[in-house]
Write a protein that holds these residues in place. Structure first.
Motif, mmCIF file in Angstrom:
data_model
loop_
_atom_site.group_PDB
_atom_site.id
_atom_site.type_symbol
_atom_site.label_atom_id
_atom_site.label_comp_id
_atom_site.label_asym_id
_atom_site.label_seq_id
_atom_site.Cartn_x
_atom_site.Cartn_y
_atom_site.Cartn_z
ATOM 1 N N PHE A 45 0.857 -1.176 0.000
ATOM 2 C CA PHE A 45 0.000 0.000 0.000
ATOM 3 C C PHE A 45 0.901 1.237 0.000
ATOM 4 C CE2 PHE A 45 -3.160 -2.915 1.910
ATOM 5 C CZ PHE A 45 -4.241 -2.605 1.100
ATOM 6 N N GLU A 46 0.294 2.338 -0.458
ATOM 7 C CA GLU A 46 1.035 3.600 -0.479
ATOM 8 C C GLU A 46 1.610 3.935 0.909
ATOM 9 O OE1 GLU A 46 -1.533 6.909 -1.104
ATOM 10 O OE2 GLU A 46 0.103 8.343 -1.338
ATOM 11 N N PHE A 47 0.793 3.733 1.960
ATOM 12 C CA PHE A 47 1.286 4.116 3.288
ATOM 13 C C PHE A 47 2.477 3.258 3.711
ATOM 14 C CE2 PHE A 47 -1.535 0.691 4.675
ATOM 15 C CZ PHE A 47 -0.894 0.163 5.801
ATOM 16 N N GLN A 48 2.504 2.007 3.259
ATOM 17 C CA GLN A 48 3.631 1.133 3.598
ATOM 18 C C GLN A 48 4.876 1.548 2.819
ATOM 19 O OE1 GLN A 48 1.607 -2.656 2.562
ATOM 20 N NE2 GLN A 48 1.828 -3.199 4.722
ATOM 21 N N ALA A 49 4.667 1.851 1.534
ATOM 22 C CA ALA A 49 5.793 2.262 0.697
ATOM 23 C C ALA A 49 6.382 3.568 1.218
ATOM 24 C CB ALA A 49 5.331 2.407 -0.752
ATOM 25 N N LYS A 50 5.486 4.482 1.673
ATOM 26 C CA LYS A 50 5.987 5.773 2.163
ATOM 27 C C LYS A 50 6.771 5.617 3.457
ATOM 28 C CE LYS A 50 3.233 9.181 -0.155
ATOM 29 N NZ LYS A 50 2.006 9.983 -0.181
ATOM 30 N N GLU A 51 6.363 4.639 4.268
ATOM 31 C CA GLU A 51 7.120 4.388 5.496
ATOM 32 C C GLU A 51 8.554 3.977 5.148
ATOM 33 O OE1 GLU A 51 5.256 1.624 8.517
ATOM 34 O OE2 GLU A 51 3.807 3.280 8.315
ATOM 35 N N ILE A 52 8.667 3.159 4.124
ATOM 36 C CA ILE A 52 10.009 2.744 3.683
ATOM 37 C C ILE A 52 10.762 3.949 3.124
ATOM 38 C CG2 ILE A 52 11.293 1.266 2.075
ATOM 39 C CD1 ILE A 52 9.021 -0.803 2.368
ATOM 40 N N PHE A 53 10.061 4.767 2.345
ATOM 41 C CA PHE A 53 10.688 5.983 1.797
ATOM 42 C C PHE A 53 11.283 6.839 2.927
ATOM 43 C CE2 PHE A 53 8.490 6.771 -2.585
ATOM 44 C CZ PHE A 53 8.939 5.528 -3.014
ATOM 45 N N ARG A 54 10.498 6.968 4.001
ATOM 46 C CA ARG A 54 10.968 7.837 5.103
ATOM 47 C C ARG A 54 12.245 7.278 5.718
ATOM 48 N NH1 ARG A 54 5.395 7.810 6.575
ATOM 49 N NH2 ARG A 54 4.437 9.431 5.298
ATOM 50 N N LYS A 55 12.319 5.956 5.826
ATOM 51 C CA LYS A 55 13.542 5.346 6.383
ATOM 52 C C LYS A 55 14.765 5.694 5.545
ATOM 53 C CE LYS A 55 11.560 1.252 8.497
ATOM 54 N NZ LYS A 55 11.089 -0.054 8.123
ATOM 55 N N TYR A 56 14.538 5.926 4.266
ATOM 56 C CA TYR A 56 15.658 6.222 3.361
ATOM 57 C C TYR A 56 15.756 7.720 3.056
ATOM 58 C CZ TYR A 56 16.477 1.282 2.613
ATOM 59 O OH TYR A 56 16.792 -0.040 2.799
ATOM 60 N N ASN A 57 15.069 8.500 3.888
ATOM 61 C CA ASN A 57 15.104 9.962 3.744
ATOM 62 C C ASN A 57 14.652 10.477 2.382
ATOM 63 O OD1 ASN A 57 15.938 10.550 6.353
ATOM 64 N ND2 ASN A 57 18.031 9.942 5.819
ATOM 65 N N ILE A 58 13.699 9.796 1.776
ATOM 66 C CA ILE A 58 13.069 10.335 0.568
ATOM 67 C C ILE A 58 11.948 11.251 1.066
ATOM 68 C CG2 ILE A 58 11.663 9.804 -1.468
ATOM 69 C CD1 ILE A 58 13.154 7.149 -1.687
ATOM 70 N N PRO A 59 11.958 12.527 0.649
ATOM 71 C CA PRO A 59 10.959 13.453 1.198
ATOM 72 C C PRO A 59 9.523 13.088 0.826
ATOM 73 C CG PRO A 59 12.337 14.514 -0.476
ATOM 74 C CD PRO A 59 12.909 13.167 -0.258
ATOM 75 N N LEU A 99 18.572 21.249 -6.596
ATOM 76 C CA LEU A 99 17.611 20.166 -6.849
ATOM 77 C C LEU A 99 18.249 18.986 -7.586
ATOM 78 C CD1 LEU A 99 14.278 21.986 -7.699
ATOM 79 C CD2 LEU A 99 14.902 20.763 -5.607
ATOM 80 N N VAL A 100 19.341 19.262 -8.294
ATOM 81 C CA VAL A 100 20.033 18.182 -9.000
ATOM 82 C C VAL A 100 20.543 17.173 -7.971
ATOM 83 C CG1 VAL A 100 22.042 17.626 -10.428
ATOM 84 C CG2 VAL A 100 20.630 19.613 -10.978
ATOM 85 N N ASN A 101 21.124 17.686 -6.896
ATOM 86 C CA ASN A 101 21.624 16.792 -5.858
ATOM 87 C C ASN A 101 20.496 16.144 -5.067
ATOM 88 O OD1 ASN A 101 24.283 16.976 -6.426
ATOM 89 N ND2 ASN A 101 24.651 18.720 -5.059
ATOM 90 N N VAL A 102 19.421 16.900 -4.846
ATOM 91 C CA VAL A 102 18.275 16.334 -4.121
ATOM 92 C C VAL A 102 17.715 15.156 -4.932
ATOM 93 C CG1 VAL A 102 15.947 16.775 -3.237
ATOM 94 C CG2 VAL A 102 17.705 18.531 -3.023
ATOM 95 N N TYR A 103 17.577 15.367 -6.232
ATOM 96 C CA TYR A 103 17.062 14.296 -7.095
ATOM 97 C C TYR A 103 18.013 13.096 -7.067
ATOM 98 C CZ TYR A 103 15.200 11.692 -11.016
ATOM 99 O OH TYR A 103 14.668 10.691 -11.790
ATOM 100 N N ALA A 104 19.312 13.374 -7.142
ATOM 101 C CA ALA A 104 20.302 12.284 -7.129
ATOM 102 C C ALA A 104 20.159 11.472 -5.835
ATOM 103 C CB ALA A 104 21.707 12.848 -7.265
ATOM 104 N N HIS A 105 19.924 12.155 -4.738
ATOM 105 C CA HIS A 105 19.732 11.445 -3.461
ATOM 106 C C HIS A 105 18.466 10.584 -3.506
ATOM 107 C CE1 HIS A 105 19.074 10.570 0.738
ATOM 108 N NE2 HIS A 105 17.855 11.080 0.602
ATOM 109 N N ILE A 106 17.380 11.129 -4.058
ATOM 110 C CA ILE A 106 16.123 10.378 -4.139
ATOM 111 C C ILE A 106 16.318 9.133 -5.011
ATOM 112 C CG2 ILE A 106 13.731 10.436 -5.015
ATOM 113 C CD1 ILE A 106 13.653 13.399 -4.187
ATOM 114 N N LEU A 107 16.954 9.328 -6.154
ATOM 115 C CA LEU A 107 17.131 8.215 -7.090
ATOM 116 C C LEU A 107 18.024 7.121 -6.490
ATOM 117 C CD1 LEU A 107 16.328 7.380 -9.983
ATOM 118 C CD2 LEU A 107 18.527 8.263 -10.741
ATOM 119 N N THR A 108 19.116 7.507 -5.875
ATOM 120 C CA THR A 108 20.000 6.477 -5.300
ATOM 121 C C THR A 108 19.311 5.797 -4.116
ATOM 122 O OG1 THR A 108 21.157 8.265 -4.190
ATOM 123 C CG2 THR A 108 22.267 7.321 -6.074
ATOM 124 N N SER A 109 18.454 6.522 -3.397
ATOM 125 C CA SER A 109 17.716 5.897 -2.297
ATOM 126 C C SER A 109 16.705 4.886 -2.836
ATOM 127 C CB SER A 109 16.980 6.954 -1.471
ATOM 128 O OG SER A 109 17.889 7.912 -1.009
#
Ligand code: GDP
Ligand code: MN
Length: 387
Positions: free
Chosen positions: A4-18, A166-176
């Protein structure tokens, strides 16, 4: 296994994806009252379902007042999306979106690579937009032995029109996202939309993760925790499928209708038989591919499970022995027959040691042929499947 979206977002938060700063999950309409005072306005109410196309089906709504929240909560709980009832609602802060981007990471089995897809045309119309503008979707292969290099991620960010920090922010999101794919053995990690906000931030407004079921043994605790969360919301898993997979079956599909249960030992002959049955007007109730469930004991169990389904009228066993030894495997059919003498069984067996197998089955009064078409014709006459 889809999350579920809420489960996926919990994982995102663990990896510091905003993601949205505040987020509440309610399991029924009454639960909203307890959090009403904490909610910021406007807020977004999102039906938690496992199927796609939720926004288009009315499962994502924006509420501007408290009264509206209560009304929309009722409305969304009554919603059925692709046959799936809303089992919970995620309530989040409204994000002020300037632009919707798209990014996903998946496994491309044709190139044996990890593939990243990204586009600046994210949002609910991504499928149609990318059909019209295929040049707007950027694809990048990642060598799993090397991983994503920061310069690759930054390059992709620029293609999406991002600049400055934002280039670095995106790079962080993608690598996460890539780390999640690796750490969880996910088949898909997707953000659509990845919002570029009016204040110049990137926020994952939606989140999708699909985990690879055969990798469950590597993440037993994590998978079980996620399954428990889903079961608490009333999601029932297909018990037959779970049992068959545990036995080693590589595929099981319940077509949810009465008719023939097709049990094959390979995908190709399985599909051939399926297509032929359908062409002749027959009805396939379920399809099971044995995979590693190829010992007599396991086969006997598989046949028991498949025939325990009241929709199964007849079994069509369709095997071709290459590495599989047919007389050995047919012992499983005989073992099953000793326990269940009522369901009709039609067997097509060819390949390694088929002659011994045929003799064994004939002695047990079980119909057997080497010819797949003959077997299909015979099974249709049993299932009464010609319409
Ligand atoms: P999906 O239909 O299941 O993919 O649901 P999403 O979570 O992706 O939401 C669908 C659409 O609703 C998004 O593409 C956005 O256009 C819109 N949306 C969702 N949340 C917000 C939000 O916080 N702010 C704004 N402005 N739009 C949102
Ligand atoms: Mn979405």
């Amino acid at each position: 296994m889809k999350l579920f979206e809420f489960q996926a977002k919990e994982i995102f938060r663990k990896y510091n994806i905003p993601t949205s700063t505040s987020s509440y999950l309610i399991k029924n309409a009454e639960e909203v009252n307890a959090i009403l005072d904490k909610l910021q306005l406007p807020c977004v109410l999102k039906a938690q379902v496992l199927s796609g196309g939720r926004g288009k089906a009315g499962g994502v709504k924006i509420a501007k007042t408290k009264e509206e929240i209560s009304k929309l909560v009722e409305q969304i709980f009554n919603l059925v999306i692709n046959g799936e009832k809303t089992c919970a609602i995620l309530i989040e802060d409204y994000v002020n979106i300037e632009k919707e981007l798209y990014t996903s990471i998946t496994i491309d089995t044709t190139t044996n690579n990890v593939t990243i897809l990204a586009s600046s045309l994210g949002g609910i119309d991504i499928e149609e937009l990318t059909l019209k503008h295929p040049e707007m979707i950027f694809k990048m292969n990642v060598d799993p032995f090397v991983g994503i290099k920061t310069y690759q991620a930054r390059l992709l960010a620029r293609k999406l029109g991002l600049s400055g920090r934002l280039v670095n922010v995106y790079a962080h999101i993608l690598t996460s996202m890539y780390r999640i794919l690796r750490d969880y053995d996910a088949e898909l990690v997707e953000i659509n939309p990845l919002a570029l906000t009016k204040s110049g931030e990137l926020v994952a407004v939606d989140a999708k993760i699909v985990l690879n079921e055969p990798a469950k043994y590597r993440h037993q605790e994590t998978f079980e925790q996620l399954e428990k969360e889903q079961e608490a919301l009333g999601i029932t898993r297909n018990l037959k499928e779970i049992k068959l997979k545990e036995l080693g079956c590589s595929a099981y599909i319940d077509f949810e209708k009465e008719g023939i249960a097709l049990i094959s030992d390979g995908a190709g002959i399985g599909m051939y038989a399926y297509d032929t049955i359908c062409q002749l007007g027959g009805s396939v109730a379920s399809y099971c591919e044995l995979g590693l469930a190829n010992t007599p004991e396991k086969i006997s169990r598989v046949l028991e499970i498949v025939s325990s389904d009241p929709k199964t009228r007849v079994l069509l066993i369709n095997w071709f022995g290459g590495a599989n030894i047919m007389d050995e495997m047919c012992k499983g059919i005989i073992q099953f027959r000793e326990k269940n003498n009522s369901i009709p069984i039609i067997v097509r067996v060819a390949g390694t040691n088929f002659d011994k197998a045929h003799e064994m089955l004939k002695n047990a009064n079980i119909f057997v042929t080497e010819d797949i078409n003959e077997a299909v014709n015979k099974v249709i006459s049993f299932s009464g499947g010609i319409s």
